[in-house]
Design a protein around this motif. Sequence first.
Motif, PDB file in Angstrom:
ATOM      1  N   LYS A 126       0.800  -0.999  -0.068  1.00 25.80           N
ATOM      2  CA  LYS A 126       0.451  -0.043  -0.038  1.00 25.80           C
ATOM      3  C   LYS A 126       0.179   1.383   0.022  1.00 25.80           C
ATOM      4  CE  LYS A 126      -3.817   1.888   2.907  1.00 25.80           C
ATOM      5  NZ  LYS A 126      -4.731   1.601   3.693  1.00 25.80           N
ATOM      6  N   TYR A 127       1.997   0.900   0.741  1.00 32.44           N
ATOM      7  CA  TYR A 127       2.653   2.538   0.650  1.00 32.44           C
ATOM      8  C   TYR A 127       3.806   2.731  -0.917  1.00 32.44           C
ATOM      9  CZ  TYR A 127       7.372   5.077   2.182  1.00 32.44           C
ATOM     10  OH  TYR A 127       8.440   5.953   1.766  1.00 32.44           O
ATOM     11  N   LEU A 128       4.231   1.897  -1.374  1.00 30.99           N
ATOM     12  CA  LEU A 128       4.575   1.524  -1.856  1.00 30.99           C
ATOM     13  C   LEU A 128       3.927   2.371  -3.571  1.00 30.99           C
ATOM     14  CD1 LEU A 128       6.457  -1.451  -1.954  1.00 30.99           C
ATOM     15  CD2 LEU A 128       7.871   0.352  -1.845  1.00 30.99           C
ATOM     16  N   ILE A 129       2.544   1.385  -3.263  1.00 28.40           N
ATOM     17  CA  ILE A 129       1.680   2.369  -4.623  1.00 28.40           C
ATOM     18  C   ILE A 129       1.138   3.281  -4.560  1.00 28.40           C
ATOM     19  CG2 ILE A 129      -0.711   1.531  -5.236  1.00 28.40           C
ATOM     20  CD1 ILE A 129      -0.424  -1.399  -4.213  1.00 28.40           C
ATOM     21  N   PHE A 130       0.801   4.005  -3.324  1.00 31.93           N
ATOM     22  CA  PHE A 130       0.834   5.329  -2.925  1.00 31.93           C
ATOM     23  C   PHE A 130       1.242   6.875  -2.605  1.00 31.93           C
ATOM     24  CE2 PHE A 130      -3.374   2.645  -2.174  1.00 31.93           C
ATOM     25  CZ  PHE A 130      -4.158   3.117  -3.443  1.00 31.93           C
ATOM     26  N   ASN A 131       2.529   6.548  -1.877  1.00 28.59           N
ATOM     27  CA  ASN A 131       3.500   6.804  -1.872  1.00 28.59           C
ATOM     28  C   ASN A 131       4.720   6.973  -2.987  1.00 28.59           C
ATOM     29  OD1 ASN A 131       2.757   6.109   0.973  1.00 28.59           O
ATOM     30  ND2 ASN A 131       3.572   8.138   1.559  1.00 28.59           N
TER      31      ASN A 131
END
Length: 368
Positions: free
Chosen positions: A358-363
């Motif tokens: 989730k972090y890698l997708i959105f950040n």
Amino acid sequence: MPSNQLVPADYHIVVPIFNEGDDLENILEKIKSLGYLHKITFVNDASTDNSKTILEHWQAREAIEAVHLKENKKKEGAICEVLEMLKEQGRLSDKIILLDEDSFLVPKKEGMDLEEVIAQASAYMDQENVAGMAFRMDPLLPENPNFLQKSQYAEYSAVRFWNKITSRQEQLWVINGPGGIFRGELLLATLRDMVPDFETGDLLITVKMMKDGHRIDYYTDIKVQTTVPKTARELFKQRRRWERGTTKVLFSEKGFYFKQFVDRKILALQTAINLLVPVGIFVQIARIPFLDIKGSVIGLFINYGFWMTFNGAVVLFDSDARKEGDRLRIIKWFFLQGFAYTAIAVPARVAGFYGAVKYLIFNRPAKI
């Protein structure tokens, strides 16, 4: 080199503190009893509890050195702030030891002098051109450890074995946060090139040094006795954080890890094992929506049995465990570790992996 010819090490210890008020008095008293209190700079990373008050009391009473940050910098950012301060003041030591607040330095053998073994470690780094070294990690167990503490003691034994074999190729999976020693200028340069992220710092420091061609090693004559989670909630939170951090670093530094496979490094084998564990877990969980619950449960137990056998074999070949007469206890506790892993660490790793994705997708930061 004979000990009477050793030059005292030029070293400094940095200990980050964040909201440790409940245990800080006991931590400081223990460090004082071990004799290296005045080699430390404590950095209070904008704690919101009474940590600052306790440190200020000890500054007045024991003349300890403590730096109080007004803004939270995360662990590696706080360490970098202290190193920048020491450099600006002309006090940046040749060697920097990083310690977590709940970890303590002791010589491996009773009766040895800590200053002497640190001098030996420093001399070894100079002779072998080593950039950073992990110390031996031992869980700090109470007189009557509980189920989870015993399981983690066994797990740390496997970590020590991997450190020994990967260090033969001048590499380590990670110089763990509880305790390690670095060249001061190199550590500062490495931290300057990082965006602080509490979950990834220890692993990323190690990877960046190896990427730059620096030698990493493992030094067993100094032990770091570190506190381990004693409740299921604490263990879950720790393993979820570890999985998030590891996944983020594996993604951001995928070129480095791929190169280890090309170069046939032992570190590649450890990387593969770290990847196989969650893959095996996710395969079994993926079967549940297809109503193959029985197959999933059997698969998880097979996964558990394989890794317990694997870790038990690791301990059998560990010369340190054999010399210390600790093998049977460790193997027995590995069975406990298997249950703790299946019941707590498995869901924690799933949650951590999801959080990292989730972090890698959105950040998608330019660099971690």
